[in-house]
Design a protein around this motif. Structure first.
Motif, PDB file in Angstrom:
ATOM      1  N   PHE A  58       4.628   1.652  -8.479  1.00  0.00           N
ATOM      2  CA  PHE A  58       4.383   0.594  -9.469  1.00  0.00           C
ATOM      3  C   PHE A  58       4.147   1.215 -10.823  1.00  0.00           C
ATOM      4  O   PHE A  58       3.356   2.128 -10.968  1.00  0.00           O
ATOM      5  CB  PHE A  58       3.170  -0.243  -9.058  1.00  0.00           C
ATOM      6  CG  PHE A  58       3.419  -1.102  -7.864  1.00  0.00           C
ATOM      7  CD1 PHE A  58       2.826  -0.813  -6.638  1.00  0.00           C
ATOM      8  CD2 PHE A  58       4.259  -2.203  -7.950  1.00  0.00           C
ATOM      9  CE1 PHE A  58       3.065  -1.621  -5.541  1.00  0.00           C
ATOM     10  CE2 PHE A  58       4.493  -3.010  -6.856  1.00  0.00           C
ATOM     11  CZ  PHE A  58       3.892  -2.713  -5.633  1.00  0.00           C
ATOM     12  N   SER A  72       0.836  -1.216   0.000  1.00  0.00           N
ATOM     13  CA  SER A  72       0.000   0.000   0.000  1.00  0.00           C
ATOM     14  C   SER A  72       0.864   1.256   0.000  1.00  0.00           C
ATOM     15  O   SER A  72       0.531   2.239  -0.670  1.00  0.00           O
ATOM     16  CB  SER A  72      -0.963   0.011   1.186  1.00  0.00           C
ATOM     17  OG  SER A  72      -0.513  -0.792   2.228  1.00  0.00           O
ATOM     18  N   LYS A 129       2.053   1.697  -3.508  1.00  0.00           N
ATOM     19  CA  LYS A 129       0.982   2.167  -4.384  1.00  0.00           C
ATOM     20  C   LYS A 129       0.762   3.669  -4.195  1.00  0.00           C
ATOM     21  O   LYS A 129       0.625   4.421  -5.146  1.00  0.00           O
ATOM     22  CB  LYS A 129      -0.313   1.409  -4.092  1.00  0.00           C
ATOM     23  CG  LYS A 129      -0.398   0.046  -4.738  1.00  0.00           C
ATOM     24  CD  LYS A 129      -1.761  -0.594  -4.531  1.00  0.00           C
ATOM     25  CE  LYS A 129      -1.783  -1.971  -5.190  1.00  0.00           C
ATOM     26  NZ  LYS A 129      -2.767  -2.858  -4.554  1.00  0.00           N
ATOM     27  N   GLU A 130       0.715   4.066  -2.938  1.00  0.00           N
ATOM     28  CA  GLU A 130       0.531   5.483  -2.611  1.00  0.00           C
ATOM     29  C   GLU A 130       1.577   6.356  -3.269  1.00  0.00           C
ATOM     30  O   GLU A 130       1.281   7.439  -3.769  1.00  0.00           O
ATOM     31  CB  GLU A 130       0.637   5.681  -1.085  1.00  0.00           C
ATOM     32  CG  GLU A 130      -0.680   5.789  -0.364  1.00  0.00           C
ATOM     33  CD  GLU A 130      -0.436   5.995   1.121  1.00  0.00           C
ATOM     34  OE1 GLU A 130      -1.039   5.257   1.920  1.00  0.00           O
ATOM     35  OE2 GLU A 130       0.392   6.883   1.458  1.00  0.00           O
TER      36      GLU A 130
END
Lengths: 125, 434
Positions: free
Chosen positions: A123, A115, A118-119
């Motif tokens: 990615f 997470s 992702k934040e």
């Protein structure tokens, strides 16, 4: 200030020494340059493991090799002041400190690492 | 008993007396003869000369009671006591009868020639022979006493040594050759092996507790307590491993502390989390969508982490090999440096194995939180059973029949001892359930 907040968040230590000075700013600067930054030593096997971890996850991490970088020694000292001992490999995500291999592994197993990545937009896909 | 008051016997009738003592009176008599020839004719002088000749008797006589008769009676009493403890009372009386019978015979023999008591007309040869016999008997008794005392001291010393060894073991001073092919075990490795054996025993108890709790359909709260105890027990194992990883990481890595079949699956000094997860998912079929996703993610994360650590280990191998091979053909000054570098690399091993153990521990904790109580109970029971089966497989493997001789169409098979199965532990704990 963002630095201390990140340190408190990461929670890997109780007391943060006031890491003032030009070197700390340099570290913060470098950390902010990419979504994922790893401070490493080229010959260190643990650093190699961390690099491979992110490579295996499909994350492109910016690596600062302290034994190859001219500012390497100062950065190493700054990180040691912050984290104690010989901290490398040290990881920053989105400019915020995550910590050493211990912390990174634990975060990966409990799912929080993904997470964070992702934040920070780490990615590609 | 009659024999207590009879003359001291000169014949060897103590079956417990070692053979050499039975021979010694004859030897003693021989020396007495030669001593007698050089000495005066009196029996007393003969006795004293012979006594001084023999260093053993000199030594023994120093702790003798001055009163000879008292000493004889003491020997008689101790012999009597010895027999009482060994034989039934009927036998003792039989022995006593023989004792007194022999003594009576002896007495009769003595009075056969001339009355001893009047002290006048006595066959001098007879006197001498009697004196020699008495002397021989006395020496034999002294020798026996010395021997018994020696036995007692040795026994006490042995007890002391056993105690010292035991306490030294506890303090980790023990450097035992555990008998495994990997050479002598370090003291911390030996300690760890012992602790691990104990952990395995306790784990068996936890497993049967889990099984009982599941079958008894305990309420969630109670079942949860049992499951949490299992998890805590695994935490205990990781605590033990954390200690030995600092002092002897190579011992963990070579898997000597595991059974052969378990060693097949050994990854960085323990189990491979993703393998375990695969096995667990297959066994615990009715999973919710969410749980299934959770397990899959956990499996993927584990695999990635394992891969990263394996890569780190590979890099370490390479740099270690480079360090060892370094400076092969260079000058003498650099020869010792490869040792320093190589040892440094081995130190890095500690960090990698520690990370691997942390990964294992965290995986188990994640399993606990992902599942419901009953699922977690089944999950940990499955894990326990899995490794128990691996250990059983190891022992069956070790004891499988092998064809060594073929005689007349009959295959004679030899099986290796079960103790080979798990050498370090078997040497310490023969009772270890396989």
């Amino acid at each position: 200030q963002q630095y201390h907040a990140a340190a408190a968040e990461a929670g890997t230590w109780g007391y943060v020494t006031a890491a003032q000075g030009a070197t700390m700013e340099e570290v913060e600067q470098l950390a902010a340059e990419s979504a994922v930054v790893i401070f490493s030593v080229s010959t260190c096997c643990m650093c190699h493991a961390m690099k491979r971890l992110f490579w295996g996850m499909g994350v492109s991490a910016a690596v600062v090799e302290l034994d190859e970088d001219p500012r390497g020694e100062e950065i190493d000292r700054a990180l040691a002041r912050l984290l104690g001992g010989t901290p490398v490999p040290v990881m920053f995500i989105g400019g915020k400190l995550v910590g050493t291999m211990d912390r990174v592994m634990a975060a990966h197993i409990d799912g929080t690492l993904v997470s964070l990545l992702k934040e920070a937009g780490a990615f590609w896909l | 008993a009659a024999f207590l008051t009879a003359r001291p016997p000169t014949l060897q009738i103590f079956p417990s007396w070692p053979m050499r003592f039975q021979q010694s009176p004859r030897v003693r008599q021989g020396s007495l003869w030669s001593a007698r020839r050089s000495a005066s004719s009196s029996a007393q002088n003969t006795a004293s000369h012979a006594e001084s000749d023999n260093p053993a008797s000199r030594m023994a006589s120093s702790d003798l009671c001055p009163d000879r008769k008292q000493q004889q009676e003491m020997m008689m009493v101790s012999v009597h006591g010895f027999y009482c403890s060994k034989f039934a009372s009927s036998t003792v009386s039989t022995v006593g009868f023989h004792f007194s019978g022999l003594c009576c015979m002896f007495q009769r023999k003595m009075t056969g020639s001339t009355a001893r008591k009047d002290g006048k007309v006595l066959d001098p040869k007879r006197i001498r022979r009697l004196a020699q016999n008495r002397e021989a008997a006395r020496k034999s008794r002294l020798r026996k006493k010395a021997y018994v005392q020696q036995l007692e001291t040795s026994r006490i010393r042995l007890q002391q040594l056993e105690q010292d060894l035991h306490s030294a073991r506890l303090q980790g001073v023990f450097l035992g050759v555990a008998g495994c092919a990997n050479g002598p075990t370090s003291s911390s490795a030996a300690m760890f092996d012992m602790e691990y054996a104990r952990w395995l025993d306790e784990n068996c108890n936890h497993m049967s507790g889990l099984q009982g709790a599941i079958q008894a359909h305990l309420p969630d709260g109670d079942l949860g307590v049992v499951v949490d105890q299992c998890v805590a027990h695994y935490d205990e194992l990781f605590r033990l491993k954390a200690i030995v990883v600092k002092s002897d990481v190579l011992h963990l890595l070579n898997g000597a502390w595991r059974t052969p079949a378990e060693r097949c699956f050994l990854w960085m000094g323990g189990f491979r989390p993703s393998e375990l997860l695969k096995m667990v998912v297959a066994q615990l079929d009715p999973l919710t969508e969410q749980q299934f996703m959770g397990i899959c993610n956990l499996q993927q994360s584990s695999q990635q982490a394992e891969e990263a650590l394996s890569q780190g280990l590979e890099q370490l191998h390479q740099s270690l090999a480079d360090a060892i091979a370094g400076g092969f053909l260079s000058n003498d000054a650099a020869v010792g440096s490869y040792i320093v570098i190589a040892l440094g690399k081995l130190d890095n091993l500690e960090g990698l194995v520690r990370q691997a153990d942390k990964l294992r521990q965290q995986t188990l904790h994640q399993l606990r939180s992902l599942f419901t109580t009953i699922q977690a109970a089944k999950c940990f029971l499955t894990i326990g059973e899995y490794y128990a089966r691996l250990r059983t497989l190891s022992s069956l493997w070790a004891s499988r029949p092998r064809e060594s001789l073929i005689r007349n169409d009959v295959v004679v098979s030899t099986s290796t001892d079960l103790q080979i199965v798990h050498q370090p532990l078997q040497n310490h704990f023969p009772y270890l359930p396989l």
